[in-house]
Design a protein around this motif. Structure first.
Motif, PDB file in Angstrom:
ATOM      1  N   SER A  31       0.757  -1.325   0.027  1.00 57.40           N
ATOM      2  CA  SER A  31       0.064   0.013  -0.057  1.00 57.40           C
ATOM      3  C   SER A  31       0.809   1.223  -0.140  1.00 57.40           C
ATOM      4  O   SER A  31       0.546   2.288  -0.847  1.00 57.40           O
ATOM      5  N   CYS A  32       1.781   1.177   0.745  1.00 56.95           N
ATOM      6  CA  CYS A  32       2.842   2.432   0.881  1.00 56.95           C
ATOM      7  C   CYS A  32       3.614   2.603  -0.287  1.00 56.95           C
ATOM      8  O   CYS A  32       3.582   3.696  -1.119  1.00 56.95           O
ATOM      9  N   ASN A  35       1.461   4.172  -3.095  1.00 61.21           N
ATOM     10  CA  ASN A  35       1.142   5.444  -2.956  1.00 61.21           C
ATOM     11  C   ASN A  35       2.489   6.462  -3.349  1.00 61.21           C
ATOM     12  O   ASN A  35       2.318   7.616  -3.980  1.00 61.21           O
TER      13      ASN A  35
END
Length: 258
Positions: A31-32, A35
């Motif tokens: 997820s990081c 982004n």
């Protein structure tokens, strides 16, 4: 740690990534990374190591490559490797890559400094590197240290964990400045999915109350080149001097006609 020991550590990491704790960590890192990489532009991006996650899934660069130390066939848990290489000798031309992602490569390398030097060499000016690492200043890191005094091991075997401040110092020596940093995975060192689920509230609380004690971190850094600055195109047209010998009245008439 010798080369054989490093290979064993990487194999241990591969197995650990399939455990509940490994799945938990991969979810946060994916997820990081999505982004971060979505907003990094360029042409060539390379992920080195850890095929179990797709660090470039959200990248919009046209050329993306997965490289690792050994060839792996695609499975349900990971993707196939496009290129095999030695982490300390990257087979790329100098200043040819826009983005490199190193997910847990440095802590399992026999020479992490050389790996970073190679990364700096192949990155273009203003190119970026994203590094994932285990945080020694965390509950996971404390459990890892205790294994040396008779405790049970939680993280896969590695020579040492590299703290974020130390990593930033290494990057600074290579003229790469950290632009963003993130911590995640605040749950204690639990081996079962049941107990990890019970501590999910710590992810929200940790990012607010003790943000620097997450089990893992991600650093994004930019390669700086001294004495270099980006100059835009000169769009303004230069004024053309009138021909020599043209009377002043003709000059005024030309200006009015223009």
């Amino acid at each position: 740690m010798d080369k054989a020991g490093s290979e064993k550590s990487i194999i241990a990491l591969e197995g650990w990534l399939q455990t509940p704790a490994g799945v938990y960590m991969r979810a946060w890192e994916q997820s990081c990374l999505d982004n971060l990489t979505a907003d990094i532009f360029g042409f060539n991006a390379v992920q080195i190591g850890m095929p179990e996650i797709d660090a470039l899934a959200a990248s919009r660069m046209p050329y993306k490559l997965l490289a690792d130390r050994k060839t792996r066939t695609a499975t349900e848990q990971q993707r196939s490797v496009d290129l095999t290489l030695d982490y300390t000798e990257l087979p790329f031309a100098s200043q040819s890559v826009d983005l490199i992602v190193l997910p847990h490569v440095l802590e399992f390398s026999t020479d992490p400094h050389q790996v970073l030097r190679e990364v700096e060499r192949v990155l273009i000016p203003e190119g970026q590197v994203v590094i994932c690492g285990f945080n020694p200043a965390s509950l996971w890191g404390a459990r890892h240290v205790l294994r040396r005094v008779g405790g049970t091991s939680f993280l896969p075997r590695t020579e040492e964990l590299i703290s974020m401040p130390r990593m930033k110092d290494w990057l600074k020596l290579l003229n790469m400045s950290a632009s963003q940093s993130h911590f995640g995975c605040y749950a204690p060192a639990c081996r079962t999915e049941k107990w990890l689920q019970r501590y999910t509230f710590m992810d929200n609380a940790g990012s607010r109350w003790w943000p620097y004690f997450g089990g893992v971190y991600i650093i994004q850094a930019v390669k700086r080149v001294k004495g270099m600055r980006l100059i835009g195109p000169a769009w303004t047209r230069k004024a053309v001097a009138p021909p020599v010998g043209v009377p002043v009245t003709n000059k005024r008439r030309e200006q009015q006609d223009g």
